[in-house]
Write a protein that holds these residues in place. Structure first.
Motif, PDB file in Angstrom:
ATOM      1  N   ILE A 324      30.603  27.594  32.957  1.00  0.00           N
ATOM      2  CA  ILE A 324      30.243  28.473  34.041  1.00  0.00           C
ATOM      3  C   ILE A 324      29.913  27.592  35.353  1.00  0.00           C
ATOM      4  CG2 ILE A 324      28.893  30.216  35.012  1.00  0.00           C
ATOM      5  CD1 ILE A 324      29.597  31.315  32.530  1.00  0.00           C
ATOM      6  N   LYS A 326      31.477  24.723  35.875  1.00  0.00           N
ATOM      7  CA  LYS A 326      32.731  24.186  36.455  1.00  0.00           C
ATOM      8  C   LYS A 326      33.262  25.232  37.091  1.00  0.00           C
ATOM      9  CE  LYS A 326      33.154  20.631  32.939  1.00  0.00           C
ATOM     10  NZ  LYS A 326      33.571  19.199  33.654  1.00  0.00           N
ATOM     11  N   LEU A 327      33.178  26.445  36.682  1.00  0.00           N
ATOM     12  CA  LEU A 327      34.049  27.861  37.423  1.00  0.00           C
ATOM     13  C   LEU A 327      33.387  27.776  38.687  1.00  0.00           C
ATOM     14  CD1 LEU A 327      36.260  29.466  36.051  1.00  0.00           C
ATOM     15  CD2 LEU A 327      34.484  31.028  35.283  1.00  0.00           C
ATOM     16  N   GLN A 328      32.310  27.864  38.916  1.00  0.00           N
ATOM     17  CA  GLN A 328      31.465  28.085  39.981  1.00  0.00           C
ATOM     18  C   GLN A 328      31.917  26.883  40.980  1.00  0.00           C
ATOM     19  OE1 GLN A 328      27.200  28.242  38.764  1.00  0.00           O
ATOM     20  NE2 GLN A 328      27.173  30.350  39.059  1.00  0.00           N
ATOM     21  N   GLU A 330      34.694  25.330  41.064  1.00  0.00           N
ATOM     22  CA  GLU A 330      35.946  25.593  41.498  1.00  0.00           C
ATOM     23  C   GLU A 330      36.168  27.029  42.479  1.00  0.00           C
ATOM     24  OE1 GLU A 330      38.431  23.517  40.813  1.00  0.00           O
ATOM     25  OE2 GLU A 330      37.271  22.223  39.985  1.00  0.00           O
ATOM     26  N   LEU A 334      31.349  34.048  41.895  1.00  0.00           N
ATOM     27  CA  LEU A 334      31.998  34.610  40.637  1.00  0.00           C
ATOM     28  C   LEU A 334      31.954  36.081  41.097  1.00  0.00           C
ATOM     29  CD1 LEU A 334      31.113  32.531  37.792  1.00  0.00           C
ATOM     30  CD2 LEU A 334      33.095  32.158  39.249  1.00  0.00           C
ATOM     31  N   LYS A 337      35.253  38.227  40.703  1.00  0.00           N
ATOM     32  CA  LYS A 337      36.361  37.496  40.133  1.00  0.00           C
ATOM     33  C   LYS A 337      36.681  38.003  38.838  1.00  0.00           C
ATOM     34  CE  LYS A 337      36.758  34.732  43.681  1.00  0.00           C
ATOM     35  NZ  LYS A 337      35.658  34.201  44.221  1.00  0.00           N
ATOM     36  N   VAL A 339      38.017  36.760  35.151  1.00  0.00           N
ATOM     37  CA  VAL A 339      38.027  35.382  34.486  1.00  0.00           C
ATOM     38  C   VAL A 339      38.700  36.104  33.067  1.00  0.00           C
ATOM     39  CG1 VAL A 339      36.919  33.822  33.201  1.00  0.00           C
ATOM     40  CG2 VAL A 339      36.167  34.456  35.479  1.00  0.00           C
ATOM     41  N   LEU A 365      28.970  35.544  32.392  1.00  0.00           N
ATOM     42  CA  LEU A 365      29.863  35.709  33.474  1.00  0.00           C
ATOM     43  C   LEU A 365      29.498  37.406  34.006  1.00  0.00           C
ATOM     44  CD1 LEU A 365      33.143  34.227  32.214  1.00  0.00           C
ATOM     45  CD2 LEU A 365      31.941  33.732  34.024  1.00  0.00           C
ATOM     46  N   ALA A 407      40.888  32.680  36.887  1.00  0.00           N
ATOM     47  CA  ALA A 407      40.782  31.579  36.142  1.00  0.00           C
ATOM     48  C   ALA A 407      40.980  31.964  34.495  1.00  0.00           C
ATOM     49  CB  ALA A 407      39.320  30.888  36.160  1.00  0.00           C
ATOM     50  N   ILE A 409      39.742  30.530  30.826  1.00  0.00           N
ATOM     51  CA  ILE A 409      38.842  29.455  30.293  1.00  0.00           C
ATOM     52  C   ILE A 409      39.412  29.315  28.752  1.00  0.00           C
ATOM     53  CG2 ILE A 409      36.496  28.654  29.357  1.00  0.00           C
ATOM     54  CD1 ILE A 409      35.376  30.287  31.588  1.00  0.00           C
ATOM     55  N   ILE A 435      40.211  26.267  32.730  1.00  0.00           N
ATOM     56  CA  ILE A 435      38.984  25.443  32.436  1.00  0.00           C
ATOM     57  C   ILE A 435      39.486  25.157  30.992  1.00  0.00           C
ATOM     58  CG2 ILE A 435      36.639  25.056  32.212  1.00  0.00           C
ATOM     59  CD1 ILE A 435      36.929  25.672  35.111  1.00  0.00           C
TER      60      ILE A 435
END
Ligand code: NAD
Ligand code: UGA
Length: 458
Positions: A324, A326-328, A330, A334, A337, A339, A365, A407, A409, A435
């Motif tokens: 999470i 790493k997602l934030q 990028e 969130l 968004k 995912v 998420l 994104a 994952i 990710i």
């Protein structure tokens, strides 16, 4: 030999089927009538590579039967395996109520013939003697309902308990059963150990394994408590090894090293070994989390603070949320968004969702306002777990998953995910970000396909 396996989950069913394949006459007993009906019709209630075919052949040979009748199973078996679940209680202790019910049931159906009662379930240290006590409780209850005292005396003298922990991995359960690294037998009865050695002889001699040229399988004969401890120590060690490499991966991320190369470099040291050094989003499943918690709990009971094991658990908890973070990094916000998760099960080649990291990721998420979709080769919207998966849209193919995503994952390292049409999927996404939560995909070819690739320490 005549065997009864009680509990037909990942361990019991695989054990029963494999023992019948090597020539024993096995009755598998489960108290779930639906499951028994399914197995009698030739279908496996679980997905495990190679299991269904073997099950059909063994049933056809007459050496494998299924029943919900514990009394018939106990009467049949000279060796009675207890292979029911021992899930974690909210406190972290092992919930042994299913083992207790089976032990009592065995006690109420024992006859005067000698039986070996085998604990295959992973049970807290000291459970061997406890099972003996519960079996005797079952015998006593029967006496109160009218059976003779004489029968009770015969039964008391006529069974032994053995701890025979299981080390199979889900997804490779049949292979692991035919090719074990070792067999552990714990008991204070020489007679029981001798019968267990006879039972396993074809596996030990590798008459039925895939590696007949290898030396015989080592058999560790020990006392009950040590056998039970071997199981917990093995799982705790493996879980700690993964947490260790995950911690190294997190440092790699900061200093610009590559954990895949670091793992290779340290794994070549034979004292370390290369297995279980795959960094990622952490360990899950029905065993590592509950067994490490149970060992911590046992130590607490004896006034010992398990600092290393508690840290392994904490590293693992944090690791699931690193995705999470790493997602934030990028995507920043969130909320709003979309995912897409590639994989839901806790590892590939299984349909097991118990303590799968995907469940934490979905929850977090959703909490942060993202819309979550997922594709898994084995989990569909029809699969059970509907409650836990109610906050995720399960797509039926990878392209539908990619459509409209900000994104992707990679959560589970299913082999199929190596061969997806990523260039096509990328074109369907709002934003080409992936990710890789298992450091599993080919970074270069994804980058070539226009993806921004983010791994874990890689
Ligand atoms: P599971 O939940 O898949 O299966 C347990 C089965 O026992 C179910 O089919 C259930 O219906 C049955 N059962 C429950 N109570 C019963 C009763 N009173 N009579 C008859 N049947 C009953 O469990 P599992 O994953 O096979 O695990 C079993 C044990 O083996 C656990 O202690 C686990 O820690 C240990 N273990 C599991 C694995 C694994 O990979 N799953 C590996 C090694 C050890
Ligand atoms: C594990 C043990 O490997 C078995 O020996 C044991 O019998 C079993 O638990 C049990 O007691 O039930 P299993 O849970 O089926 O088997 O699966 P593993 O292959 O060990 O994987 C466990 C978790 O660790 C998975 O989430 C996997 O993705 C993760 N893992 C594994 C890593 O993150 N890195 C690795 O290098 C290896």
């Amino acid at each position: 030999m005549k065997v009864c396996v009680i509990g037909t989950g990942y361990v019991g069913l695989v054990t029963g089927v494999c023992l019948s394949h090597i020539g024993h006459h096995v009755i598998c007993v489960d108290n779930n009538e639906e499951k028994v009906k399914l197995m009698k019709s030739g279908q496996s209630p679980i997905f495990e590579p190679g299991l269904s075919g073997l099950m059909k052949n063994c049933s056809a040979s007459g050496l494998l039967e299924f029943s919900s009748d514990l009394a018939a199973g106990v009467k049949h078996g000279e060796i009675l395996f207890i292979a029911v679940g021992t899930p974690a209680l909210p406190t972290g202790e092992s919930d042994t109520r299913y083992v207790e019910a089976v032990a009592k049931g065995i006690g109420s159906h024992l006859d005067e013939n000698y039986k070996v009662i085998v604990n295959k379930s992973t049970v807290p240290i000291g459970s061997g003697d406890w099972v003996k006590m519960i079996v005797l409780d079952g015998v006593k209850e029967r006496q109160q309902t009218g059976d003779s005292c004489d029968l009770e005396n015969k039964i008391i003298a006529n069974f032994d308990v053995v701890s025979n922990p299981e080390f199979l991995r889900e997804g490779a359960a049949v292979f692991d059963t035919f090719n074990p690294d070792r067999i552990v037998l714990g008991s204070n009865s020489e007679k029981a150990i001798a019968l267990m050695q006879q039972l396993y002889q074809p596996l030990v001699e590798r008459t039925f394994g895939d590696n007949p040229s290898l030396p015989p399988v080592p058999v560790v004969v020990t006392d009950l408590n040590s056998a039970e401890m071997i199981k917990y120590a093995a799982n705790a060690f493996l879980a700690t090894k993964i947490s260790f490499i995950n911690e190294v991966a997190n440092i790699c991320d900061r200093v610009g090293a590559d954990v895949i190369q670091v793992a290779e470099g340290i794994g070549l040291d034979s004292r370390i070994g290369s297995k279980f050094l795959q960094a990622g989003l952490g360990w899950g499943g029905s065993c590592f989390p509950k067994d490490v918690s149970a060992l911590i709990h046992t130590a607490d009971d004896y006034n010992y603070e398990t600092e290393l094991l508690k840290s392994a658990v904490n590293v693992n908890k944090r690791q699931r949320f690193i995705i999470i973070e790493k997602l934030q990094n990028e995507l920043k916000i969130l909320k709003g968004k979309v995912v897409g998760l590639l994989g839901l099960t806790f590892k590939p080649d299984t349909d097991d969702m118990r303590d799968a990291p995907s469940l934490n990721i979905i929850k977090e998420l959703n909490r942060l306002g993202a819309k979550v979709k997922a594709y898994d080769p084995i989990i569909s919207s029809q699969t059970g777990m509907s409650q836990a998966l109610s906050d995720v849209i399960i797509e039926t193919n990878p392209e539908m998953l990619a459509d409209g995503c900000d994104a992707l994952i990679l959560v589970t390292d299913w082999q199929q995910f190596l061969k997806l049409d990523y260039p096509k999927m990328g074109k369907l996404m709002n934003n080409c970000l992936i990710i890789d939560g298992r450091n599993f995909l080919d970074k270069q070819s994804l980058q070539k396909a226009g993806f921004r690739y983010v791994g874990i320490g890689h």
